[in-house]
Design a protein around this motif. Structure first.
Motif, mmCIF file in Angstrom:
data_model
loop_
_atom_site.group_PDB
_atom_site.id
_atom_site.type_symbol
_atom_site.label_atom_id
_atom_site.label_comp_id
_atom_site.label_asym_id
_atom_site.label_seq_id
_atom_site.Cartn_x
_atom_site.Cartn_y
_atom_site.Cartn_z
ATOM 1 N N MET A 87 -4.178 7.534 1.869
ATOM 2 C CA MET A 87 -3.592 6.992 0.648
ATOM 3 C C MET A 87 -4.257 5.680 0.197
ATOM 4 S SD MET A 87 -1.387 9.180 -0.239
ATOM 5 C CE MET A 87 -0.554 8.289 -1.525
ATOM 6 N N GLY A 88 -4.896 4.968 1.106
ATOM 7 C CA GLY A 88 -5.438 3.649 0.798
ATOM 8 C C GLY A 88 -6.360 3.571 -0.400
ATOM 9 N N PRO A 89 -7.399 4.399 -0.473
ATOM 10 C CA PRO A 89 -8.341 4.257 -1.587
ATOM 11 C C PRO A 89 -7.688 4.378 -2.958
ATOM 12 C CG PRO A 89 -9.259 5.672 0.106
ATOM 13 C CD PRO A 89 -7.821 5.418 0.473
ATOM 14 N N MET A 90 -6.817 5.366 -3.142
ATOM 15 C CA MET A 90 -6.227 5.533 -4.471
ATOM 16 C C MET A 90 -5.137 4.504 -4.753
ATOM 17 S SD MET A 90 -3.985 8.930 -4.549
ATOM 18 C CE MET A 90 -3.507 9.668 -3.027
ATOM 19 N N THR A 91 -4.636 3.843 -3.716
ATOM 20 C CA THR A 91 -3.692 2.754 -3.923
ATOM 21 C C THR A 91 -4.381 1.597 -4.639
ATOM 22 O OG1 THR A 91 -2.474 3.365 -1.933
ATOM 23 C CG2 THR A 91 -2.158 1.123 -2.740
ATOM 24 N N PHE A 92 -5.646 1.386 -4.324
ATOM 25 C CA PHE A 92 -6.412 0.291 -4.904
ATOM 26 C C PHE A 92 -7.144 0.690 -6.181
ATOM 27 C CE2 PHE A 92 -6.143 -0.671 -0.349
ATOM 28 C CZ PHE A 92 -5.509 -1.895 -0.429
ATOM 29 N N ASP A 93 -7.468 1.989 -6.326
ATOM 30 C CA ASP A 93 -8.252 2.435 -7.478
ATOM 31 C C ASP A 93 -7.963 3.919 -7.734
ATOM 32 O OD1 ASP A 93 -10.236 3.234 -9.291
ATOM 33 O OD2 ASP A 93 -11.749 1.933 -8.396
ATOM 34 N N GLN A 94 -7.361 4.221 -8.871
ATOM 35 C CA GLN A 94 -6.990 5.602 -9.198
ATOM 36 C C GLN A 94 -8.194 6.538 -9.346
ATOM 37 O OE1 GLN A 94 -3.982 7.408 -9.509
ATOM 38 N NE2 GLN A 94 -3.466 5.678 -8.202
ATOM 39 N N ASP A 95 -9.394 6.002 -9.468
ATOM 40 C CA ASP A 95 -10.583 6.858 -9.530
ATOM 41 C C ASP A 95 -10.780 7.642 -8.232
ATOM 42 O OD1 ASP A 95 -11.371 6.361 -12.157
ATOM 43 O OD2 ASP A 95 -12.586 4.628 -11.594
ATOM 44 N N LYS A 124 -10.632 3.259 8.645
ATOM 45 C CA LYS A 124 -10.969 4.696 8.626
ATOM 46 C C LYS A 124 -11.403 5.230 7.271
ATOM 47 C CE LYS A 124 -9.910 5.013 12.959
ATOM 48 N NZ LYS A 124 -10.810 4.261 13.757
ATOM 49 N N TRP A 125 -11.740 4.337 6.336
ATOM 50 C CA TRP A 125 -12.309 4.763 5.064
ATOM 51 C C TRP A 125 -13.032 3.584 4.431
ATOM 52 C CZ3 TRP A 125 -10.453 1.985 0.916
ATOM 53 C CH2 TRP A 125 -9.211 1.387 1.069
ATOM 54 N N ALA A 126 -13.960 3.893 3.527
ATOM 55 C CA ALA A 126 -14.669 2.849 2.798
ATOM 56 C C ALA A 126 -14.981 3.363 1.401
ATOM 57 C CB ALA A 126 -15.968 2.478 3.514
ATOM 58 N N THR A 127 -14.856 2.505 0.433
ATOM 59 C CA THR A 127 -15.237 2.840 -0.932
ATOM 60 C C THR A 127 -16.452 2.015 -1.303
ATOM 61 O OG1 THR A 127 -13.747 1.191 -1.874
ATOM 62 C CG2 THR A 127 -12.881 3.424 -1.628
#
Length: 86
Positions: A31-39, A74-77
């Motif tokens: 859930m982390g990435p889309m919490t910070f950026d809806q893209d 556990k993820w990186a954008t």
């Protein structure tokens, strides 16, 4: 630092944005990435089981930060930039 096997995903709404996760991890469970950026709410697989080298230079990406993020959360954008910085 050792090589990291990561799966790379590209944003379906903004093709200059990417998500890296450990190989085999389902990005829809993070859930982390889309919490910070809806893209990052909808992504498509870009490269499977990429052998990522944190010591290598990748155009438009901070390899050390990507590796640190993957190892800690556990993820990186990251984004892809062109030679002119766009």
């Amino acid at each position: 630092m050792n090589l990291l096997s990561v799966d790379l995903y590209q944003s379906a709404t903004n093709p200059s944005k990417f998500l890296a996760v450990p190989a085999g991890v389902d990005p829809t469970e993070i859930m982390g990435p889309m919490t910070f950026d809806q893209d990052y709410a909808e992504v498509v697989r870009y490269h499977e089981a990429f052998e990522f080298d944190p010591a290598q230079t990748y155009v438009g990406a901070n390899a050390a930060k990507i590796a640190a993020d993957i190892l800690t959360v556990k993820w990186a954008t990251f984004g892809r930039t062109t030679a002119d910085g766009a």
